[in-house]
Design a protein around this motif. Structure first.
Motif, mmCIF file in Angstrom:
data_model
loop_
_atom_site.group_PDB
_atom_site.id
_atom_site.type_symbol
_atom_site.label_atom_id
_atom_site.label_comp_id
_atom_site.label_asym_id
_atom_site.label_seq_id
_atom_site.Cartn_x
_atom_site.Cartn_y
_atom_site.Cartn_z
ATOM 1 N N THR A 28 0.745 -1.157 -0.004
ATOM 2 C CA THR A 28 0.132 -0.125 0.257
ATOM 3 C C THR A 28 0.905 1.116 0.041
ATOM 4 O O THR A 28 0.703 2.272 -0.670
ATOM 5 N N GLY A 29 1.732 1.287 0.814
ATOM 6 C CA GLY A 29 2.753 2.511 0.926
ATOM 7 C C GLY A 29 3.403 2.996 -0.365
ATOM 8 O O GLY A 29 3.530 3.764 -1.102
ATOM 9 N N MET A 30 3.994 1.777 -1.010
ATOM 10 C CA MET A 30 4.537 1.885 -2.407
ATOM 11 C C MET A 30 3.664 2.348 -3.567
ATOM 12 O O MET A 30 3.921 3.310 -4.194
ATOM 13 N N LYS A 47 17.950 9.218 -0.470
ATOM 14 C CA LYS A 47 18.252 7.838 -0.750
ATOM 15 C C LYS A 47 16.985 6.853 -0.793
ATOM 16 O O LYS A 47 16.728 6.179 -1.619
ATOM 17 N N GLY A 48 16.065 7.266 0.310
ATOM 18 C CA GLY A 48 15.028 6.356 0.277
ATOM 19 C C GLY A 48 14.184 6.464 -0.994
ATOM 20 O O GLY A 48 13.506 5.527 -1.525
ATOM 21 N N ALA A 49 13.953 7.890 -1.435
ATOM 22 C CA ALA A 49 13.075 8.074 -2.627
ATOM 23 C C ALA A 49 13.753 7.474 -3.938
ATOM 24 O O ALA A 49 13.071 6.771 -4.760
ATOM 25 N N LYS A 50 15.112 7.622 -4.069
ATOM 26 C CA LYS A 50 15.708 7.060 -5.140
ATOM 27 C C LYS A 50 15.560 5.249 -4.940
ATOM 28 O O LYS A 50 15.217 4.743 -6.198
ATOM 29 N N ARG A 51 15.770 4.506 -4.028
ATOM 30 C CA ARG A 51 15.313 3.329 -4.003
ATOM 31 C C ARG A 51 13.956 2.895 -4.286
ATOM 32 O O ARG A 51 13.738 1.905 -5.113
ATOM 33 N N ALA A 52 13.175 3.612 -3.907
ATOM 34 C CA ALA A 52 11.703 3.532 -4.143
ATOM 35 C C ALA A 52 11.368 3.726 -5.421
ATOM 36 O O ALA A 52 10.451 2.721 -6.230
ATOM 37 N N PRO A 113 -2.185 -2.150 9.106
ATOM 38 C CA PRO A 113 -0.918 -1.533 8.540
ATOM 39 C C PRO A 113 -1.096 -0.888 6.916
ATOM 40 O O PRO A 113 -0.650 0.019 6.706
ATOM 41 N N LYS A 114 -2.232 -1.520 6.494
ATOM 42 C CA LYS A 114 -2.374 -0.807 5.097
ATOM 43 C C LYS A 114 -3.108 0.614 5.373
ATOM 44 O O LYS A 114 -2.841 1.561 4.551
ATOM 45 N N THR A 115 -4.099 0.900 6.267
ATOM 46 C CA THR A 115 -4.445 2.137 6.522
ATOM 47 C C THR A 115 -3.233 3.206 7.043
ATOM 48 O O THR A 115 -3.275 4.050 6.506
ATOM 49 N N LEU A 116 -2.186 2.576 7.864
ATOM 50 C CA LEU A 116 -1.228 3.430 8.081
ATOM 51 C C LEU A 116 -0.273 3.697 6.886
ATOM 52 O O LEU A 116 0.154 5.024 6.763
ATOM 53 N N ALA A 117 -0.122 2.832 5.972
ATOM 54 C CA ALA A 117 0.548 2.915 4.895
ATOM 55 C C ALA A 117 0.196 4.086 4.016
ATOM 56 O O ALA A 117 0.431 4.787 3.260
ATOM 57 N N ALA A 118 -1.465 4.027 3.943
ATOM 58 C CA ALA A 118 -2.111 5.010 3.123
ATOM 59 C C ALA A 118 -2.053 6.116 3.711
ATOM 60 O O ALA A 118 -2.225 7.359 2.858
ATOM 61 N N ILE A 124 6.599 4.554 5.425
ATOM 62 C CA ILE A 124 6.414 3.232 5.220
ATOM 63 C C ILE A 124 7.096 2.629 4.263
ATOM 64 O O ILE A 124 7.790 1.763 4.161
ATOM 65 N N ALA A 125 7.090 3.233 3.062
ATOM 66 C CA ALA A 125 7.668 2.920 1.892
ATOM 67 C C ALA A 125 9.150 2.896 1.733
ATOM 68 O O ALA A 125 9.893 2.180 1.301
#
Length: 422
Positions: A28-30, A47-52, A113-118, A124-125
């Motif tokens: 969901t986060g991705m 860095k996190g944004a590059k990996r994602a 977890p999906k609600t938190l990720a949204a 999360i991502a």
């Protein structure tokens, strides 16, 4: 089964539920990441944004590895829960394990977890990308095999990944994005951005100064009259014509004649020598095109003509820029606005006021697909030139003609639309 073994199984089951929650929230986060913000963060070196971003370049592989991991964990958790339940409740434990595990997974491994990720996709991502990257490499053969079967099924259904919508925003979507930006973009900047987007929908015909309002130099006037006009002019550029404005001879910039005005033997030939060749603009030219044309031609002033070559008026670079940034406060005409609000809620509007300007200023919806001025709208509605002060209705607005001169409505009182329920 002794208590130690049962306790170990419970620990493993809890760990599997946590892993299931990780895969669910990662998916969901991705998928909830704002792609445009992600690109911006990646370009700034996050860095996190590059990996994602790397993971999202192949969405099929990313979804594949997440679902493989999630299904494996859930099935293993189901098996362990069944073993535990049978040990505790016997054969009845199968139904009990199914019911309890379904509730636990729904609450702790799916919905929460999906609600938190949204709600917080980046939080999360980005951390999840640390694990998803290596996991994708480790499970790549299985992911490739799953995607192979998936692609074959999609081909049978005549569905191609190329048919999917791309990430590019249309003009209308971009306008909505700007309007929904809230406090992130100041209101004035919003108006400017929307003004730029609207340039393509507005033509020169919507913003030019009509010929009856154009101030120019008539070469048939005597030189003294011309010089007085030049000394008192409030404009920096003036069209030069002979007798009729259709006979444009050039455009005179007052900066070029500032020293000349101090001389005594000024003549019309000197003025023509300092005049520049006129620059003509078709009336139907979109403003975004004309803005580029002004830039290419190194011009700021143009003569607007119709399809027959007759002069309709003038348009300047300032007129186009005002469509983006609003009226300039230094405009000399600002002291005599075309729209004058009255105490009773009505407005006295100049007959030459552009319909588009009226709509923009008062948030009205007078028709813009026909006449461009209030005078033209009134005469079109009446289908005749009013000889006396009359009253009419235009799109629900009551219009009272105040002044008529030279077959033109000079001013009118316009009533705003009445709100329903009042």
């Amino acid at each position: 089964m002794n208590e130690a073994s049962l306790s170990a199984l419970f620990s493993i089951l809890a760990g599997l539920i946590l892993l299931s929650a990780f895969f669910s929230s990662s998916e969901t986060g991705m998928m909830s990441l704002n792609r445009y913000r992600l690109k911006h963060l990646a370009k700034t070196g996050h860095k996190g944004a590059k990996r994602a971003e790397r993971l999202l370049q192949r969405t099929d592989q990313l979804i594949g590895v997440i679902l493989i991991g999630n299904n494996f964990v859930n099935i293993l958790a189901s098996s362990i829960a069944t073993v535990i339940a049978i040990r505790i409740w016997g054969d009845a434990g199968i139904a009990i394990a199914t019911l309890l595990l379904t509730i636990v997974i729904l609450i702790f491994a799916e919905v929460t977890p999906k609600t938190l990720a949204a709600l917080f996709p980046e939080k999360i991502a980005f951390p999840a990308s640390h694990a998803l990257g290596p996991l994708l490499k480790a499970l790549y053969p299985m992911v490739w095999l799953v995607n192979l079967f998936t692609s074959a099924i999609l081909k049978l259904l005549r569905i191609s990944a190329k048919d999917a919508a791309n990430d590019h925003l249309s003009r209308e979507e971009l306008r909505t994005l700007v309007n929904e930006a809230g406090a992130l973009i100041p209101a004035k900047h919003k108006d400017m951005l929307v003004g730029i987007l609207d340039l393509e929908n507005v033509t020169v015909n919507d913003i030019f100064v009509p010929r009856n309002e154009v101030v120019g130099i008539d070469l048939e006037d005597d030189i003294e009259t011309i010089l007085r006009q030049l000394r008192s002019s409030q404009h920096t550029r003036l069209p030069v014509y002979s007798g009729d404005i259709n006979n444009i001879r050039g455009v005179l910039h007052l900066r070029n004649i500032s020293k000349l005005l101090l001389e005594e033997d000024v003549n019309k030939a000197m003025l023509m020598q300092l005049s520049r060749e006129p620059y003509f603009i078709p009336e139907s030219t979109p403003l975004n095109t004309q803005l580029i044309n002004f830039q290419k031609a190194k011009r700021r002033f143009g003569i607007v003509v119709d399809e027959y070559g007759d002069v309709l008026g003038i348009a300047t670079l300032e007129d186009i820029l005002e469509e983006i940034v609003g009226e300039f406060t230094t405009d000399y005409a600002a002291t005599s606005p075309d729209i004058i609000p009255q105490d009773d809620g009505t407005y006295i509007i100049d007959g030459t006021a552009a319909i588009r300007s009226i709509n923009k200023t008062l948030s009205w919806k007078l028709p813009q697909d026909g006449p461009k001025t209030l005078n033209g709208l009134i005469t079109e509605t009446l289908e005749t030139i009013p000889e006396t002060n009359v009253c009419l209705k235009v799109k629900g607005h009551r219009v009272e003609v105040l002044q008529i001169k030279d077959n033109v409505v000079k001013a009118a009182i316009v009533h705003p639309l009445k709100r329903r329920g009042r």
